[in-house]
Scaffold this motif. Structure first.
Motif, PDB file in Angstrom:
ATOM      1  N   ASP A  81       0.819  -1.206   0.000  1.00 46.39           N
ATOM      2  CA  ASP A  81       0.000   0.000   0.000  1.00 46.39           C
ATOM      3  C   ASP A  81       0.850   1.250   0.000  1.00 46.39           C
ATOM      4  O   ASP A  81       0.491   2.269  -0.580  1.00 46.39           O
ATOM      5  N   TYR A  82       1.999   1.157   0.666  1.00 48.67           N
ATOM      6  CA  TYR A  82       2.908   2.302   0.699  1.00 48.67           C
ATOM      7  C   TYR A  82       3.508   2.536  -0.677  1.00 48.67           C
ATOM      8  O   TYR A  82       3.562   3.667  -1.161  1.00 48.67           O
ATOM      9  N   ASN A  83       3.926   1.432  -1.322  1.00 51.15           N
ATOM     10  CA  ASN A  83       4.584   1.570  -2.623  1.00 51.15           C
ATOM     11  C   ASN A  83       3.645   2.109  -3.695  1.00 51.15           C
ATOM     12  O   ASN A  83       4.062   2.916  -4.528  1.00 51.15           O
ATOM     13  N   GLY A  85       1.021   3.943  -3.227  1.00 52.53           N
ATOM     14  CA  GLY A  85       0.449   5.240  -2.879  1.00 52.53           C
ATOM     15  C   GLY A  85      -0.912   5.185  -2.229  1.00 52.53           C
ATOM     16  O   GLY A  85      -1.444   6.219  -1.816  1.00 52.53           O
ATOM     17  N   SER A  86      -1.502   3.983  -2.099  1.00 52.75           N
ATOM     18  CA  SER A  86      -2.852   3.961  -1.526  1.00 52.75           C
ATOM     19  C   SER A  86      -2.833   4.234  -0.022  1.00 52.75           C
ATOM     20  O   SER A  86      -3.840   4.657   0.547  1.00 52.75           O
ATOM     21  N   LEU A  87      -1.667   4.017   0.612  1.00 49.88           N
ATOM     22  CA  LEU A  87      -1.579   4.336   2.045  1.00 49.88           C
ATOM     23  C   LEU A  87      -1.741   5.831   2.269  1.00 49.88           C
ATOM     24  O   LEU A  87      -2.424   6.268   3.203  1.00 49.88           O
ATOM     25  N   GLU A  88      -1.146   6.610   1.375  1.00 48.34           N
ATOM     26  CA  GLU A  88      -1.288   8.059   1.472  1.00 48.34           C
ATOM     27  C   GLU A  88      -2.744   8.475   1.302  1.00 48.34           C
ATOM     28  O   GLU A  88      -3.245   9.348   2.002  1.00 48.34           O
ATOM     29  N   GLN A  89      -3.416   7.802   0.344  1.00 51.03           N
ATOM     30  CA  GLN A  89      -4.835   8.102   0.116  1.00 51.03           C
ATOM     31  C   GLN A  89      -5.649   7.787   1.363  1.00 51.03           C
ATOM     32  O   GLN A  89      -6.536   8.547   1.744  1.00 51.03           O
ATOM     33  N   LEU A  90      -5.333   6.658   1.993  1.00 53.91           N
ATOM     34  CA  LEU A  90      -6.076   6.275   3.197  1.00 53.91           C
ATOM     35  C   LEU A  90      -5.839   7.293   4.310  1.00 53.91           C
ATOM     36  O   LEU A  90      -6.755   7.650   5.050  1.00 53.91           O
ATOM     37  N   LEU A  91      -4.580   7.769   4.433  1.00 54.40           N
ATOM     38  CA  LEU A  91      -4.270   8.747   5.479  1.00 54.40           C
ATOM     39  C   LEU A  91      -4.972  10.069   5.196  1.00 54.40           C
ATOM     40  O   LEU A  91      -5.384  10.777   6.116  1.00 54.40           O
ATOM     41  N   ALA A  92      -5.124  10.391   3.908  1.00 51.64           N
ATOM     42  CA  ALA A  92      -5.753  11.666   3.552  1.00 51.64           C
ATOM     43  C   ALA A  92      -7.275  11.586   3.611  1.00 51.64           C
ATOM     44  O   ALA A  92      -7.949  12.611   3.618  1.00 51.64           O
ATOM     45  N   SER A  93      -7.811  10.369   3.631  1.00 52.59           N
ATOM     46  CA  SER A  93      -9.274  10.220   3.605  1.00 52.59           C
ATOM     47  C   SER A  93      -9.866  10.719   4.915  1.00 52.59           C
ATOM     48  O   SER A  93      -9.178  10.797   5.937  1.00 52.59           O
ATOM     49  N   GLN A 163      13.914   1.489   3.197  1.00 52.45           N
ATOM     50  CA  GLN A 163      14.155   0.544   2.105  1.00 52.45           C
ATOM     51  C   GLN A 163      14.346  -0.865   2.640  1.00 52.45           C
ATOM     52  O   GLN A 163      13.743  -1.804   2.173  1.00 52.45           O
ATOM     53  N   LYS A 164      15.206  -0.984   3.657  1.00 55.45           N
ATOM     54  CA  LYS A 164      15.465  -2.312   4.202  1.00 55.45           C
ATOM     55  C   LYS A 164      14.906  -2.390   5.616  1.00 55.45           C
ATOM     56  O   LYS A 164      15.646  -2.413   6.592  1.00 55.45           O
ATOM     57  N   GLY A 165      13.594  -2.395   5.700  1.00 56.27           N
ATOM     58  CA  GLY A 165      12.959  -2.367   7.018  1.00 56.27           C
ATOM     59  C   GLY A 165      12.866  -3.738   7.659  1.00 56.27           C
ATOM     60  O   GLY A 165      12.686  -3.862   8.864  1.00 56.27           O
ATOM     61  N   GLY A 166      12.980  -4.789   6.845  1.00 61.82           N
ATOM     62  CA  GLY A 166      12.684  -6.140   7.315  1.00 61.82           C
ATOM     63  C   GLY A 166      13.505  -6.586   8.511  1.00 61.82           C
ATOM     64  O   GLY A 166      12.965  -7.078   9.494  1.00 61.82           O
ATOM     65  N   LEU A 167      14.818  -6.369   8.424  1.00 59.85           N
ATOM     66  CA  LEU A 167      15.679  -6.811   9.516  1.00 59.85           C
ATOM     67  C   LEU A 167      15.449  -5.997  10.776  1.00 59.85           C
ATOM     68  O   LEU A 167      15.398  -6.514  11.883  1.00 59.85           O
TER      69      LEU A 167
END
Lengths: 228, 245
Positions: A81-83, A85-93, A163-167
């Motif tokens: 969702d972040y990649n 752009g829909s996360l931004e839309q959700l935050l702006a909703s 970018q490398k959040g997994g670890l």
């Protein structure tokens, strides 16, 4: 302008979207589950197949495997969702972000936690866990795995912008999982001695209640920080 | 109160406040640690059971208390940073984290050194030790999350959120000796009624705790000053400060 939907509709649509997406890419469901299965299978091979030894360790092994396989799916929780752009839309909703977030966490639990709960009696049997501890194993997982998804989502929200959040995610989240692990395994241990384990289960339930109330706010503020 | 506090949200005033406070903390730290260590290590009577090896208490207990104290201060600063959007409080969170981590490490290492002669093992998976180790991991999490972000403003806020979430571990450490059967002894000095420890040992211990608190304060203020300078480096007042030398 767009029609205002009810909160329930929002919850349902976000939840259904995430679950549908997970079912479209089967690997997302099966990989963590397969990982859970393989980790559990490795233990009898590594420590030896004596039934008594396995029974003694079963609770811990099942729970650690559950923690690790929950971790596997977490990084994906907000990443797509972040990649796109829909996360931004959700935050702006105009809808409360905490509601959206809890729908996503519920979807994550349905696709990662619930299958483990369903499969756990089978593994409890394979690990020679005694009959009376079977119920405790299922119940602790049923109460505990949603909590794992909730706590993990906070970490996922904090690292989604990296970018490398997994670890890093595992470093942030695993220490916070330890209280759940302690009370869950203590409940199973108590049940193996045929003692009442309601106390530990109640503490897990209380932690889940606090988690459901507070975690969505932490997750949504983490997301706001990451996305802005 | 608010009118009195609010000017310190400005970086320059906060920097000056750090400068004013540092000597006090430094004096408290040096005087108390010197008195506490000399008194505790040389003059306090030996324990009837543990002989002289109990003396590590004068390092172990203060650092353990301060490891938790630093975390709670960090969490309070984090709440202030998030609620009132004060940048200096975020910097305080970052300044405190490595200091607290160092205190936790000292507590763990001295604890291990004490455990070897007393329990016969360097490390026991006991509730207090394990939860203190988790505290160290939480500090590491806050530090590494801060360094993972390019944009330090975002990093500060993210680290603050994590610091607040991690507070749930503090009651677990505190009650760990009561909730689980464990090797680690219960609390001796943090009781409100009479203390379970003799005054001849208690006083140097208390002085040491105050001294360690002063030490944490000094190091944190030094780090905070650096952080303020780093993030305000393009402001005129910092240039003036540098040019004045």
């Amino acid at each position: 302008m767009s029609v205002q939907h009810s909160y329930w509709q929002l919850f349902k649509s976000v939840y259904c979207k995430d679950v549908t997406l997970a079912f479209r890419q089967r690997a997302e469901i099966f990989n963590p589950l397969l990982f859970f299965v393989i980790v559990i299978t490795l233990f009898p091979l590594a420590i030896g197949p004596e039934p008594a030894l396995l029974a003694r360790m079963a609770a811990g092994i099942i729970w650690v495997a559950a923690l690790l396989s929950t971790m596997l799916g977490l990084d994906k929780l907000f990443r797509d969702d972040y990649n796109d752009g829909s996360l931004e839309q959700l935050l702006a909703s105009p809808y409360p972000m905490s509601l959206t977030v809890i729908a996503k966490v519920c979807a994550h639990w349905t696709t990662s936690g619930l299958p483990m709960v369903v499969l756990s009696p089978l593994f409890a049997l394979l690990m020679n866990l005694e009959q009376q501890a079977l119920g405790a194993t299922v119940l602790t997982l049923l109460v505990g795995t949603p909590l794992l998804s909730l706590i993990g989502a906070i970490g996922a929200g904090l690292t989604v912008g990296l970018q490398k959040g997994g670890l890093l995610l595992s470093l942030l989240v695993l220490p916070l999982y330890i209280p759940v692990l302690i009370f869950a395994t203590s409940a199973i241990d108590t049940s193996m001695m045929t003692l009442p384990y309601g106390g530990q289960l109640a503490i897990l339930g209380a932690m889940l209640a606090v988690g459901i109330i507070t975690a969505p706010f932490a997750i949504s503020s983490a997301l706001r920080v990451s996305v802005s | 109160m608010w009118k009195w506090l609010h000017p310190y949200a400005k970086a320059e005033r906060a920097y000056q406040l750090c400068n004013t406070l540092m000597p006090y903390f430094a004096v408290v730290a040096v005087v108390c640690i010197v008195i506490g260590w000399v008194w505790g290590l040389a003059y306090a009577p030996a324990d009837y059971q543990q002989k002289d090896s109990y003396r590590i208490i004068f390092i172990h207990v203060p650092s353990a208390i301060l490891s938790m104290g630093a975390y709670s201060s960090m969490a309070i600063a984090a709440i202030i940073a998030l609620v009132w959007q004060i940048r200096n409080a975020e910097l305080a969170v970052i300044s405190l984290a490595p200091v607290g981590a160092a205190m936790t490490a000292i507590a763990l290492i001295t604890g291990a050194a004490w455990g070897k002669p007393m329990w016969g093992a360097w490390w026991v998976w006991d509730a207090r030790l394990t939860s203190e180790l988790i505290l160290l991991f939480l500090y590491f999490g806050v530090i590494s999350l801060y360094h993972a972000f390019e944009d330090k403003k975002v990093a500060g806020r993210a680290a603050s959120i994590l610091a607040i979430v991690g507070v749930i571990n503090l009651p677990i450490i505190h009650f760990s000796v009561e909730w689980w059967n464990t090797l680690h002894q219960g609390s001796t000095i943090t009781k409100f009624d009479t203390s379970a420890i003799d005054p001849s040992m208690l006083w140097p211990l208390l002085i040491n705790i105050v001294g360690f608190a002063g030490f944490v304060g000094v190091v944190t203020l030094m780090r905070l000053k650096n952080e303020i300078l780093r993030c305000e480096q393009h402001r005129p007042w910092v240039r003036d400060l540098v040019s004045r030398g």
